[in-house]
Write a protein that holds these residues in place. Structure first.
Motif, PDB file in Angstrom:
ATOM      1  N   VAL A   4       0.848  -1.189   0.000  1.00 50.90           N
ATOM      2  CA  VAL A   4       0.000   0.000   0.000  1.00 50.90           C
ATOM      3  C   VAL A   4       0.881   1.236   0.000  1.00 50.90           C
ATOM      4  O   VAL A   4       1.862   1.310   0.735  1.00 50.90           O
ATOM      5  CB  VAL A   4      -0.932   0.003   1.242  1.00 50.90           C
ATOM      6  CG1 VAL A   4      -1.755   1.283   1.291  1.00 50.90           C
ATOM      7  CG2 VAL A   4      -1.831  -1.207   1.238  1.00 50.90           C
ATOM      8  N   LYS A   5       0.538   2.210  -0.829  1.00 52.66           N
ATOM      9  CA  LYS A   5       1.256   3.476  -0.877  1.00 52.66           C
ATOM     10  C   LYS A   5       0.341   4.557  -0.328  1.00 52.66           C
ATOM     11  O   LYS A   5      -0.861   4.545  -0.566  1.00 52.66           O
ATOM     12  CB  LYS A   5       1.674   3.800  -2.311  1.00 52.66           C
ATOM     13  CG  LYS A   5       2.677   2.819  -2.864  1.00 52.66           C
ATOM     14  CD  LYS A   5       3.083   3.176  -4.259  1.00 52.66           C
ATOM     15  CE  LYS A   5       4.051   2.119  -4.788  1.00 52.66           C
ATOM     16  NZ  LYS A   5       4.416   2.394  -6.168  1.00 52.66           N
ATOM     17  N   PHE A   6       0.940   5.502   0.412  1.00 45.51           N
ATOM     18  CA  PHE A   6       0.160   6.544   1.060  1.00 45.51           C
ATOM     19  C   PHE A   6       0.396   7.903   0.429  1.00 45.51           C
ATOM     20  O   PHE A   6       1.458   8.184  -0.091  1.00 45.51           O
ATOM     21  CB  PHE A   6       0.503   6.600   2.557  1.00 45.51           C
ATOM     22  CG  PHE A   6       0.221   5.311   3.267  1.00 45.51           C
ATOM     23  CD1 PHE A   6      -1.070   4.900   3.511  1.00 45.51           C
ATOM     24  CD2 PHE A   6       1.260   4.500   3.690  1.00 45.51           C
ATOM     25  CE1 PHE A   6      -1.336   3.704   4.158  1.00 45.51           C
ATOM     26  CE2 PHE A   6       1.013   3.312   4.344  1.00 45.51           C
ATOM     27  CZ  PHE A   6      -0.291   2.909   4.582  1.00 45.51           C
ATOM     28  N   SER A  35      -4.537   6.193   1.408  1.00 47.59           N
ATOM     29  CA  SER A  35      -3.742   5.504   0.384  1.00 47.59           C
ATOM     30  C   SER A  35      -3.886   6.242  -0.940  1.00 47.59           C
ATOM     31  O   SER A  35      -4.746   7.116  -1.094  1.00 47.59           O
ATOM     32  CB  SER A  35      -4.207   4.055   0.232  1.00 47.59           C
ATOM     33  OG  SER A  35      -5.485   4.013  -0.354  1.00 47.59           O
TER      34      SER A  35
END
Length: 75
Positions: A4-6, A35
């Motif tokens: 997961v990228k924020f 995200s």
């Protein structure tokens, strides 16, 4: 499973839970991070009563979310 990228956006959500086996209500602010797909995730905290990063105030919860992003390298 993909990582997961924020986005760096933080928030806080007030939630209430019933303590198991009692009629006692537990209310707190829970730290959230966004995200890249726009979904808000609640941060896990194994030491907290409901295993979610919580705080007494919205400001404290948002500070916990910012600290989390710093730990994962986004701060």
């Amino acid at each position: 499973m993909s990582k997961v990228k924020f986005t760096g956006k933080v928030g806080a959500k007030r939630m209430n839970f019933m303590k198991e086996g009692t009629k006692e209500l537990h209310s707190a602010y829970y730290a959230t991070v966004e995200s890249t797909n726009g979904q808000m995730f609640t941060i896990k905290d194994p030491s907290a009563p409901f295993k979610l990063a919580e705080a007494a105030t919205e400001k404290e919860a948002m500070e916990k979310a910012e600290q989390y992003l710093n730990r994962v390298g986004l701060g």
